[in-house]
Design a protein around this motif. Sequence first.
Motif, PDB file in Angstrom:
ATOM      1  N   THR A   1     -49.291  -0.626  11.159  1.00  0.00           N
ATOM      2  CA  THR A   1     -50.364  -1.534  11.587  1.00  0.00           C
ATOM      3  C   THR A   1     -51.460  -1.629  10.526  1.00  0.00           C
ATOM      4  O   THR A   1     -51.913  -2.723  10.188  1.00  0.00           O
ATOM      5  N   LEU A   2     -51.861  -0.474   9.991  1.00  0.00           N
ATOM      6  CA  LEU A   2     -52.955  -0.459   9.015  1.00  0.00           C
ATOM      7  C   LEU A   2     -52.533  -1.148   7.719  1.00  0.00           C
ATOM      8  O   LEU A   2     -53.342  -1.819   7.072  1.00  0.00           O
TER       9      LEU A   2
ATOM     10  N   ASP B   1     -60.115   1.707   7.384  1.00  0.00           N
ATOM     11  CA  ASP B   1     -59.502   1.380   8.683  1.00  0.00           C
ATOM     12  C   ASP B   1     -58.929   2.632   9.342  1.00  0.00           C
ATOM     13  O   ASP B   1     -59.024   2.810  10.560  1.00  0.00           O
ATOM     14  N   LEU B   2     -58.311   3.489   8.513  1.00  0.00           N
ATOM     15  CA  LEU B   2     -57.714   4.724   9.036  1.00  0.00           C
ATOM     16  C   LEU B   2     -58.788   5.615   9.659  1.00  0.00           C
ATOM     17  O   LEU B   2     -58.601   6.175  10.745  1.00  0.00           O
TER      18      LEU B   2
ATOM     19  N   VAL C   1     -52.248   0.626  22.950  1.00  0.00           N
ATOM     20  CA  VAL C   1     -53.526   1.284  23.224  1.00  0.00           C
ATOM     21  C   VAL C   1     -53.320   2.361  24.290  1.00  0.00           C
ATOM     22  O   VAL C   1     -53.835   3.477  24.171  1.00  0.00           O
TER      23      VAL C   1
ATOM     24  N   GLY D   1     -55.060  -6.820  14.634  1.00  0.00           N
ATOM     25  CA  GLY D   1     -55.172  -7.157  13.212  1.00  0.00           C
ATOM     26  C   GLY D   1     -53.852  -6.952  12.491  1.00  0.00           C
ATOM     27  O   GLY D   1     -53.493  -7.706  11.594  1.00  0.00           O
ATOM     28  N   GLY D   2     -53.115  -5.921  12.882  1.00  0.00           N
ATOM     29  CA  GLY D   2     -51.775  -5.693  12.326  1.00  0.00           C
ATOM     30  C   GLY D   2     -50.824  -6.809  12.706  1.00  0.00           C
ATOM     31  O   GLY D   2     -50.072  -7.312  11.866  1.00  0.00           O
ATOM     32  N   ASN D   3     -50.871  -7.233  13.966  1.00  0.00           N
ATOM     33  CA  ASN D   3     -50.068  -8.383  14.408  1.00  0.00           C
ATOM     34  C   ASN D   3     -50.320  -9.587  13.508  1.00  0.00           C
ATOM     35  O   ASN D   3     -49.389 -10.244  13.037  1.00  0.00           O
TER      36      ASN D   3
ATOM     37  N   VAL E   1     -59.629   4.404  13.032  1.00  0.00           N
ATOM     38  CA  VAL E   1     -58.596   4.756  14.012  1.00  0.00           C
ATOM     39  C   VAL E   1     -58.716   6.229  14.403  1.00  0.00           C
ATOM     40  O   VAL E   1     -58.683   6.575  15.588  1.00  0.00           O
ATOM     41  N   ILE E   2     -58.877   7.095  13.400  1.00  0.00           N
ATOM     42  CA  ILE E   2     -59.006   8.527  13.696  1.00  0.00           C
ATOM     43  C   ILE E   2     -60.236   8.763  14.575  1.00  0.00           C
ATOM     44  O   ILE E   2     -60.183   9.494  15.574  1.00  0.00           O
TER      45      ILE E   2
ATOM     46  N   ALA F   1     -50.248  -3.606   7.589  1.00  0.00           N
ATOM     47  CA  ALA F   1     -50.173  -5.027   7.943  1.00  0.00           C
ATOM     48  C   ALA F   1     -51.568  -5.645   7.983  1.00  0.00           C
ATOM     49  O   ALA F   1     -51.767  -6.796   7.595  1.00  0.00           O
TER      50      ALA F   1
ATOM     51  N   LEU G   1     -59.213   0.373  18.926  1.00  0.00           N
ATOM     52  CA  LEU G   1     -57.762   0.503  18.684  1.00  0.00           C
ATOM     53  C   LEU G   1     -57.047  -0.832  18.905  1.00  0.00           C
ATOM     54  O   LEU G   1     -56.195  -1.230  18.109  1.00  0.00           O
ATOM     55  N   ALA G   2     -57.410  -1.511  19.995  1.00  0.00           N
ATOM     56  CA  ALA G   2     -56.762  -2.791  20.321  1.00  0.00           C
ATOM     57  C   ALA G   2     -56.993  -3.802  19.208  1.00  0.00           C
ATOM     58  O   ALA G   2     -56.085  -4.553  18.823  1.00  0.00           O
ATOM     59  N   GLU G   3     -58.223  -3.807  18.657  1.00  0.00           N
ATOM     60  CA  GLU G   3     -58.533  -4.762  17.596  1.00  0.00           C
ATOM     61  C   GLU G   3     -57.758  -4.439  16.320  1.00  0.00           C
ATOM     62  O   GLU G   3     -57.293  -5.325  15.618  1.00  0.00           O
ATOM     63  N   THR G   4     -57.610  -3.150  16.033  1.00  0.00           N
ATOM     64  CA  THR G   4     -56.830  -2.752  14.858  1.00  0.00           C
ATOM     65  C   THR G   4     -55.372  -3.192  15.025  1.00  0.00           C
ATOM     66  O   THR G   4     -54.769  -3.754  14.108  1.00  0.00           O
ATOM     67  N   LEU G   5     -54.812  -2.928  16.212  1.00  0.00           N
ATOM     68  CA  LEU G   5     -53.415  -3.293  16.463  1.00  0.00           C
ATOM     69  C   LEU G   5     -53.228  -4.812  16.396  1.00  0.00           C
ATOM     70  O   LEU G   5     -52.235  -5.299  15.831  1.00  0.00           O
TER      71      LEU G   5
ATOM     72  N   ALA H   1     -45.488  -3.452  13.052  1.00  0.00           N
ATOM     73  CA  ALA H   1     -46.883  -3.861  13.263  1.00  0.00           C
ATOM     74  C   ALA H   1     -46.974  -5.069  14.186  1.00  0.00           C
ATOM     75  O   ALA H   1     -48.072  -5.441  14.602  1.00  0.00           O
TER      76      ALA H   1
ATOM     77  N   LEU I   1     -59.490   7.696  18.100  1.00  0.00           N
ATOM     78  CA  LEU I   1     -58.589   8.635  18.782  1.00  0.00           C
ATOM     79  C   LEU I   1     -59.319   9.933  19.142  1.00  0.00           C
ATOM     80  O   LEU I   1     -59.093  10.511  20.204  1.00  0.00           O
TER      81      LEU I   1
ATOM     82  N   GLY J   1     -51.648  -9.736  10.513  1.00  0.00           N
ATOM     83  CA  GLY J   1     -51.260  -9.534   9.113  1.00  0.00           C
ATOM     84  C   GLY J   1     -49.775  -9.721   8.900  1.00  0.00           C
ATOM     85  O   GLY J   1     -49.340 -10.432   7.992  1.00  0.00           O
TER      86      GLY J   1
ATOM     87  N   ARG K   1     -61.119   2.385  22.873  1.00  0.00           N
ATOM     88  CA  ARG K   1     -59.888   1.657  23.157  1.00  0.00           C
ATOM     89  C   ARG K   1     -59.953   0.240  22.606  1.00  0.00           C
ATOM     90  O   ARG K   1     -58.967  -0.292  22.093  1.00  0.00           O
TER      91      ARG K   1
END
Lengths: 360, 360
Positions: free
Chosen positions: A191-192, B247-248, A227, B273-275, B251-252, A194, B267-271, A219, B255, B277, B264
């Motif tokens: 994901t990161l 970004d990492l 989530v 963003g991966g979609n 996420v850390i 992507a 995390l959802a926004e990061t995921l 990703a 979590l 990308g 949450r």
Amino acid sequence: MTEARVGGTVRIVGSGLLGASVGLGLRAHGVDVVVTDASRTAARLAVEYGAGRPPAETDAPALIVVAVPPDAIAEVVAAELAAFPDAIVTDVASVKSAPLAELAASGADLSRYVGSHPLAGRERGGPISARADLFLGRPWVVCTRSELGRARVSAVEALALDLGAIPVEMDAAVHDESVALVSHTPQLVSTLMARRLGGATDAALGLAGGGVRDVTRIASSDPALWVQILSANAATVASILRAYRGDLDEVIGALENIDEPGSRRSLAETLAGGNAGVARLPGKHGQDRRFASVVVLIDDRPGQLGRLFAELGELGVNIEDFRMEHSPGAQIGIAELAVVPEVLARTVEDLTARGWRIAG
Amino acid sequence: MTEARVGGTVRIVGSGLLGASVGLGLRAHGVDVVVTDASRTAARLAVEYGAGRPPAETDAPALIVVAVPPDAIAEVVAAELAAFPDAIVTDVASVKSAPLAELAASGADLSRYVGSHPLAGRERGGPISARADLFLGRPWVVCTRSELGRARVSAVEALALDLGAIPVEMDAAVHDESVALVSHTPQLVSTLMARRLGGATDAALGLAGGGVRDVTRIASSDPALWVQILSANAATVASILRAYRGDLDEVIGALENIDEPGSRRSLAETLAGGNAGVARLPGKHGQDRRFASVVVLIDDRPGQLGRLFAELGELGVNIEDFRMEHSPGAQIGIAELAVVPEVLARTVEDLTARGWRIAG
């Protein structure tokens, strides 16, 4: 129809991809399956697809399979344990410790709860994606606990076996640590990466090859589901990501000081560590040293792959793995076959003799 | 034999995978090719493989292709420019700015140097892996500079076209930024994930599925070559990795504080963003929304894939992409076909009618 190992009625709560697939698979063995869902539409759809029948007042299920999203597992399992005091209850969520702790805190009768996790599923969800064969050949983790009797664990293993899966007994904590490493962390790493492509120029994206596509494929997974998964395994995933970040810091440091003594050596050691790590993955896959690779050029029209595989069949060559790749704008595809090294030379020779173009 | 676009003799310096493949491809057009290498054994092998002839005193090459490791590019290009004052010199290294700067500093005649980079290659190296078709359908970056005349750029583009590649003109700095993002960073991200597997238990590795395998596939690449590539593009790669680390860290942080408000959502926004990308990657690939997926179960014995593809050919179904997967211990493989959505229902129906098991 093979006789089922599971006995009595099986009740499935949650008729999404996993729940409906369990239902379809059990129905194929003639098991009496009840399927229900918080969404009436989803439940009706699953019944129409043949995943089971609607619940009845007189139902006395021997086994209950809870197949709801991770966030709802504990609540639904507790409700099922209370509603059916003779049933064994399992669930199929991809995290196991947090729901168990939540259940214990709720005062539920844990002696009848056996958590499990089939390593199966696809990006698409819902009962319309369900298949009786979804679990075939996949590991199905069954979470043992010291206080659980063998009979209760075996009941869930029977379910896995009926669906063609391979039961793997594992402690909930060990399960969560394992999937944190081989599933949850790779998801975030992908994901990161992507996410970095979001700001890429079209020129850069035009140079993308198979490598970045492989790294970022997962990703495209569903953020809402992930989530929940990540939240339920947050501490374990965070701990692996901190170790990952430690290595990343070292790489960034080496790159920022590339002309300093030791920097290139540090990079080389990191890359070699990656070699060693990927070599540990079991099974039949591209990086497997047991196989040799043959790359065949394929015209982009119907029947070409068919002709190739038909001829490989005639030649008696077993294909251990297969990968296909297209370059944008090219009228040609690249098919990479993995074969055992013993047949490599013969395969290349025979395919060439039949007019196939073999690339490097 | 198609007439070649390149004129006169082509001299290739470095007879590894890329150099020997260039030679083989040009020989197929009847071009006079001279092949040489710092290693006499490698040069002799390339000649034996038909990649060209040994050099002669009277050689007056029109075009010189330098195909040596990144670290040696500048030195070898400078030597070739000096030795052949009428030749155009190109190279095929996967980094372009650092060698150019080094060349400029050496006082070489840059007006005859046109850097280039074919986006091709495999994990295996050496002339014995070389193929005339290696570059077919692949992008071949040709580095333009304002002071370069059109004729000199065209000479290198003619080389790319003769080898079936697609010339893409690009500034050296833009090239290096592009490959830093779509090749060098994914390599390190994959390597660092694979490195985490080094300490994994066998139990954890037994749960590995297609996701972690995809993410870590390129982690099996050659460390020695990659140290050179990364070193020559260190600053650009470091800058992308710093953004990745930002970004990492987020996420850390999410979590570690998963129960805090906003975690949450972060995390959802990061995921998501991966979609976004991964959706930007062009071409025919697994995550491509233009295609639907059919999963077929295949017995692990010769001829099964052949039968499948032969029947798909009979049905007139064009396979857009293909992926195969095995679970450890399973006597069954899972073949995932990508087809255009219009033929999905018909394909599933026809394959089922012919006795194939279609999974979810």
